[in-house]
Design a protein around this motif. Sequence first.
Motif, PDB file in Angstrom:
ATOM      1  N   PRO A   2       0.525  -1.328   0.390  1.00 33.59           N
ATOM      2  CA  PRO A   2       0.529   0.392   0.074  1.00 33.59           C
ATOM      3  C   PRO A   2       1.002   1.755  -0.086  1.00 33.59           C
ATOM      4  CG  PRO A   2      -0.296  -1.223   1.959  1.00 33.59           C
ATOM      5  CD  PRO A   2       0.719  -2.433   1.234  1.00 33.59           C
ATOM      6  N   THR A 124     -12.382   2.182   4.502  1.00 32.49           N
ATOM      7  CA  THR A 124     -13.050   0.987   4.357  1.00 32.49           C
ATOM      8  C   THR A 124     -11.781   0.455   2.903  1.00 32.49           C
ATOM      9  OG1 THR A 124     -15.073   1.003   2.719  1.00 32.49           O
ATOM     10  CG2 THR A 124     -15.104   0.395   5.273  1.00 32.49           C
ATOM     11  N   ASP A 125     -11.139   1.594   2.267  1.00 36.38           N
ATOM     12  CA  ASP A 125     -10.605   1.479   0.997  1.00 36.38           C
ATOM     13  C   ASP A 125      -9.447   2.238   0.996  1.00 36.38           C
ATOM     14  OD1 ASP A 125     -12.322  -0.773   0.251  1.00 36.38           O
ATOM     15  OD2 ASP A 125     -12.525   0.599  -0.546  1.00 36.38           O
ATOM     16  N   ARG A 126      -9.347   3.445   1.655  1.00 34.25           N
ATOM     17  CA  ARG A 126      -8.059   4.574   1.596  1.00 34.25           C
ATOM     18  C   ARG A 126      -8.677   5.603   3.030  1.00 34.25           C
ATOM     19  NH1 ARG A 126      -4.530   5.045  -1.910  1.00 34.25           N
ATOM     20  NH2 ARG A 126      -5.223   7.513  -2.580  1.00 34.25           N
ATOM     21  N   ASN A 138      -4.798  11.479   0.717  1.00 39.16           N
ATOM     22  CA  ASN A 138      -5.102  10.369   0.368  1.00 39.16           C
ATOM     23  C   ASN A 138      -4.442   9.124   0.722  1.00 39.16           C
ATOM     24  OD1 ASN A 138      -7.491  11.213  -0.063  1.00 39.16           O
ATOM     25  ND2 ASN A 138      -6.910  12.104  -1.701  1.00 39.16           N
ATOM     26  N   ASP A 140      -3.460   4.462   1.708  1.00 39.50           N
ATOM     27  CA  ASP A 140      -4.368   3.215   1.627  1.00 39.50           C
ATOM     28  C   ASP A 140      -3.883   2.669   2.806  1.00 39.50           C
ATOM     29  OD1 ASP A 140      -4.436   2.954  -1.169  1.00 39.50           O
ATOM     30  OD2 ASP A 140      -3.028   2.086  -1.011  1.00 39.50           O
ATOM     31  N   ASP A 301     -10.052   0.682  10.352  1.00 41.20           N
ATOM     32  CA  ASP A 301     -10.664   0.851   8.918  1.00 41.20           C
ATOM     33  C   ASP A 301      -9.238   1.468   7.876  1.00 41.20           C
ATOM     34  OD1 ASP A 301     -13.643   0.992   8.049  1.00 41.20           O
ATOM     35  OD2 ASP A 301     -13.748   2.014   8.419  1.00 41.20           O
ATOM     36  N   ARG A 302      -9.399   1.978   7.143  1.00 42.97           N
ATOM     37  CA  ARG A 302      -7.570   2.148   7.325  1.00 42.97           C
ATOM     38  C   ARG A 302      -6.647   3.434   7.744  1.00 42.97           C
ATOM     39  NH1 ARG A 302      -5.882  -0.395   2.480  1.00 42.97           N
ATOM     40  NH2 ARG A 302      -7.978  -1.484   1.675  1.00 42.97           N
ATOM     41  N   ASP A 341      -2.503  -7.594   2.045  1.00 40.55           N
ATOM     42  CA  ASP A 341      -4.158  -6.960   2.345  1.00 40.55           C
ATOM     43  C   ASP A 341      -3.887  -6.487   3.589  1.00 40.55           C
ATOM     44  OD1 ASP A 341      -6.763  -7.222   3.775  1.00 40.55           O
ATOM     45  OD2 ASP A 341      -7.209  -9.708   2.830  1.00 40.55           O
ATOM     46  N   ALA A 343      -6.787  -4.669   5.775  1.00 38.25           N
ATOM     47  CA  ALA A 343      -7.521  -5.402   6.687  1.00 38.25           C
ATOM     48  C   ALA A 343      -7.145  -6.683   7.367  1.00 38.25           C
ATOM     49  CB  ALA A 343      -8.869  -5.243   6.196  1.00 38.25           C
TER      50      ALA A 343
END
Length: 392
Positions: A2, A124-126, A138, A140, A301-302, A341, A343
């Motif tokens: 990431p 959840t993604d960024r 921004n 990951d 989250d991230r 991954d 998460a």
Amino acid sequence: MPKVAVVGGSIGGLTAANVLRDAGCDVDVYERSPRPLSGFGTGIVVQPELVRYLLERTSTTLEDISVSSSAMRYFDAATGESRGEVEAEWRFTAYNAVYQKLLEAFDVDRYHLGHALSEVRPGTDRATAVFENGSQVNADLVVCADGGGSVARAQMLGVRSTYAGYVTWRGMVDEQDVAPATWKFFQDAFTYGLLPDGHIIAYPIRQVSPQGQVTGATRLNFQWYWNVEEGPELDRLMTGADGVRRPVSVHFDALNPSNLREFRERAAAELSEAFGDLIANAPTPFVTVVADCEVPQMAFDRVVLLGDAAFAPRPHAAAGAAKAAADSWTLAEALIQADGDVAAALRTWEAGRLRVGKTYIAKVRTMAAVLQHGGAFPAGAPEYKFGLPEPA
Ligand code: FAD
């Protein structure tokens, strides 16, 4: 792997930046301070986690950045009477020596000064980090290593460090500042000066130039912890000559002259010869409040909280910076194991780090209860040994 934004560029943030970069992440660091950090030359006890990056991944040796000692000595600081001595091989470094080497190991072009986090937005993604200077990034993964006063922690959990009921006066002396007997008294050891209502620690460190280069000379570093009730008494101590109440530290140049006078007079009047000489003759002492906090969650989250931004410990087991470094190593290892991954990596990482943080906070609070109130502090007691809890 990431893209990572690390917020806070001290020991936790820089260790994270280095290990995540080495793991293949695309890393930038955003530090609030407009100029490289100085650490005011203060000492740090070397723990394996603190120097792991420098020893494993750079050409730095322990000799380059630290001095060794062979004993822990315990005294009644008021009478000078010995309370025991044990063999103990600790090494002592200076904040700035570690900071400077970690910074050199990272890419200075990706170490962005003058970036004070104002808001973090987990997703959840960024995730997004927003800075007071109007910029935002921004990534990951946003790693918040913004220390004991963490903006990220306050925003996400509403948790702030709370005053622990005492302050620490810190300072350093060079050989010419004290009597030869005092200089000798504090060599080759970590020294405790025990008192009914506080304690002193002292140990030798290497001199560090303002540019962070370690020189050959040794100096002595001390801390004298005073119980100070919250309210007018604390406000008086933490208010500088300019009338401004400081939240964390009053540095020497800003000290109210009457507070400095009281500090030196108390050192001369209340402490036995060596402790009094060391402390009363420190040219530029300064005072810092002791505060701590713990958190129920480190991953959102991230976004993660790391080091003092998560669990901010009191300093008595000398491993706060080591904890920040260990949080960083384990984060990189979890990301590698989860093959990027994020998460999945954070789930595993968080469970282990919460356990370490809680155990460590409990240990240093127990030590504080004894050390600040004249409790039994036997020489070499294993429960009070410096360092982090063993991994599960
Ligand atoms: P910090 O070192 O506090 O760094 C936080 C960084 O974030 C700073 O660079 C700050 O400028 C930056 N920042 C803050 N807010 C923002 C923002 N909004 N945006 C961007 N950046 C921000 N530890 C040891 O291991 N051994 C010891 O012997 C030891 N002795 C200690 C003695 C004392 C008196 C104290 C107070 C602490 C001691 N510690 C020791 C603990 C150690 O200093 C800390 O635990 C360690 O520095 C934590 O590292 P960190 O990177 O998490 O946070």
